[in-house]
Design an enzyme around this catalytic site. Structure first.
Site, PDB file in Angstrom:
ATOM      1  N   LYS A  14     -19.489  -4.453 -18.004  1.00 29.59           N
ATOM      2  CA  LYS A  14     -18.712  -5.741 -17.164  1.00 29.59           C
ATOM      3  C   LYS A  14     -19.662  -6.246 -16.006  1.00 29.59           C
ATOM      4  CE  LYS A  14     -15.263  -3.479 -15.603  1.00 29.59           C
ATOM      5  NZ  LYS A  14     -15.243  -2.267 -16.103  1.00 29.59           N
ATOM      6  N   ARG A  89      -6.375  -4.807 -12.446  1.00 32.44           N
ATOM      7  CA  ARG A  89      -6.439  -3.040 -13.148  1.00 32.44           C
ATOM      8  C   ARG A  89      -5.115  -2.422 -13.360  1.00 32.44           C
ATOM      9  NH1 ARG A  89     -12.181  -2.321 -12.058  1.00 32.44           N
ATOM     10  NH2 ARG A  89     -12.583  -0.100 -11.995  1.00 32.44           N
ATOM     11  N   ARG A 128     -26.309   5.877 -15.872  1.00 28.74           N
ATOM     12  CA  ARG A 128     -26.489   5.042 -14.955  1.00 28.74           C
ATOM     13  C   ARG A 128     -26.273   6.033 -13.505  1.00 28.74           C
ATOM     14  NH1 ARG A 128     -21.529   0.641 -14.113  1.00 28.74           N
ATOM     15  NH2 ARG A 128     -20.460   2.616 -13.478  1.00 28.74           N
ATOM     16  N   ARG A 134     -24.361   6.674  -8.294  1.00 27.41           N
ATOM     17  CA  ARG A 134     -23.013   6.132  -7.826  1.00 27.41           C
ATOM     18  C   ARG A 134     -22.212   7.351  -7.524  1.00 27.41           C
ATOM     19  NH1 ARG A 134     -20.183   1.110 -10.794  1.00 27.41           N
ATOM     20  NH2 ARG A 134     -18.269   2.606 -10.480  1.00 27.41           N
ATOM     21  N   ARG A 145     -12.155   8.288 -14.930  1.00 27.81           N
ATOM     22  CA  ARG A 145     -11.950   6.995 -14.755  1.00 27.81           C
ATOM     23  C   ARG A 145     -11.804   6.278 -16.136  1.00 27.81           C
ATOM     24  NH1 ARG A 145     -17.461   5.647 -12.772  1.00 27.81           N
ATOM     25  NH2 ARG A 145     -16.674   3.589 -12.938  1.00 27.81           N
TER      26      ARG A 145
END
Ligand code: AMP
Length: 187
Positions: A14, A89, A128, A134, A145
Site C-alpha cells: 500500500k 481501519r 522488510r 520497523r 497485524r
C-alpha cells in the site's frame, strides 16, 4: 476521481503504491502509519500515546487517530483530493471519515483494495523487517497485524462495497505493473 482510499493487508504494498498513485494524480498521499512513526521518532505527545499500540501491532485508539486525520484533512493541500493509506481501519473510522468529509461537502469516491495471499505477505514483511527494522515487523507482531486486519479492517469493506466503489487489484508482480493496474482502476 480524486478522493481515494487504498486498503489492504500489511505487506500488500500500500505505502509504495500510494506514493506512486498520488504522484500520478498530483494529490497528497496520507499515511496514518507514517504520521504515527514520525511522531514517535520526534517523541511528541501523539507519538507517546501511539507507540505501545503500534509496537504490539494493535490499532491506536480511534479517538487519537480520528483527531489526527481530521486535522490532516483540513489542510489546504487536500482541497483537490487525497489518497488515504491506512485509514479507515475499522467500521467506526468509516463513519468518522464520512462525517469529516460531509462537513466539507465531500465523499470517498473510490476504494482501491490491494490483495495478496497470506504466505506472500508474511514473506514480504519479514524481508522488510530485515531491511528497514520497523519495530512492529517481527514475526509474532506481523502475524498479529494480519489478524487485526482480518478481524477489524476487512469487515469495513462491506460498507464500501454496498456503495459500489471498491475495485480489487492483485498486488503480486513488479511495482510498476501493480501501479498500472491501480491507475487503470481509476479510469
Ligand atoms: P501502517 O504503516 O499503515 O501499517 O500502520 C502501522 C501501525 O500504525 C498500525 O499497525 C497501527 O498500530 C497504527 N495505525 C495506522 N493507521 C491506523 C488507523 N487508521 N487506526 C489505528 N491505528 C492505525
Amino acid at each position: 476521481m480524486n478522493r481515494l482510499l487504498i486498503i489492504g493487508p500489511p505487506g500488500a504494498g500500500k505505502g509504495t503504491q500510494a506514493v506512486k498513485i498520488a504522484e500520478a494524480l498530483s494529490i497528497p498521499a496520507i499515511s496514518t502509519g507514517d504520521i504515527f512513526r514520525k511522531n514517535i521518532k520526534e517523541e511528541t505527545e501523539l507519538g507517546k500515546e501511539a507507540k505501545s499500540y503500534i509496537d504490539s501491532g494493535n490499532l491506536v485508539p480511534d479517538s487519537v487517530t480520528n483527531n489526527m486525520v481530521r486535522a490532516r484533512l483540513s489542510e489546504e493541500d487536500t482541497a483537490n483530493g487525497f489518497l488515504l493509506d491506512g485509514y479507515p481501519r475499522n467500521t467506526a473510522q468509516v463513519h468518522e471519515l464520512d462525517a469529516i468529509l460531509a462537513d466539507k461537502g465531500e465523499k470517498v469516491e473510490r476504494v482501491l483494495l490491494l490483495v495478496a495471499d497470506n504466505d506472500e505477505l508474511v514473506a514480504r514483511l519479514l524481508n522488510r523487517a530485515a531491511e528497514q527494522g520497523r519495530t512492529d515487523d517481527n514475526e509474532e507482531v506481523i502475524r498479529h497485524r494480519l489478524n487485526v486486519y482480518a478481524e477489524e479492517t476487512a469487515p469495513l469493506l462491506e460498507l464500501y462495497r454496498e456503495r459500489g466503489i471498491v475495485k480489487e487489484i492483485d498486488g503480486l508482480g513488479e511495482i510498476a505493473e501493480v501501479t498500472e493496474r491501480l491507475l487503470d482502476a481509476l479510469k
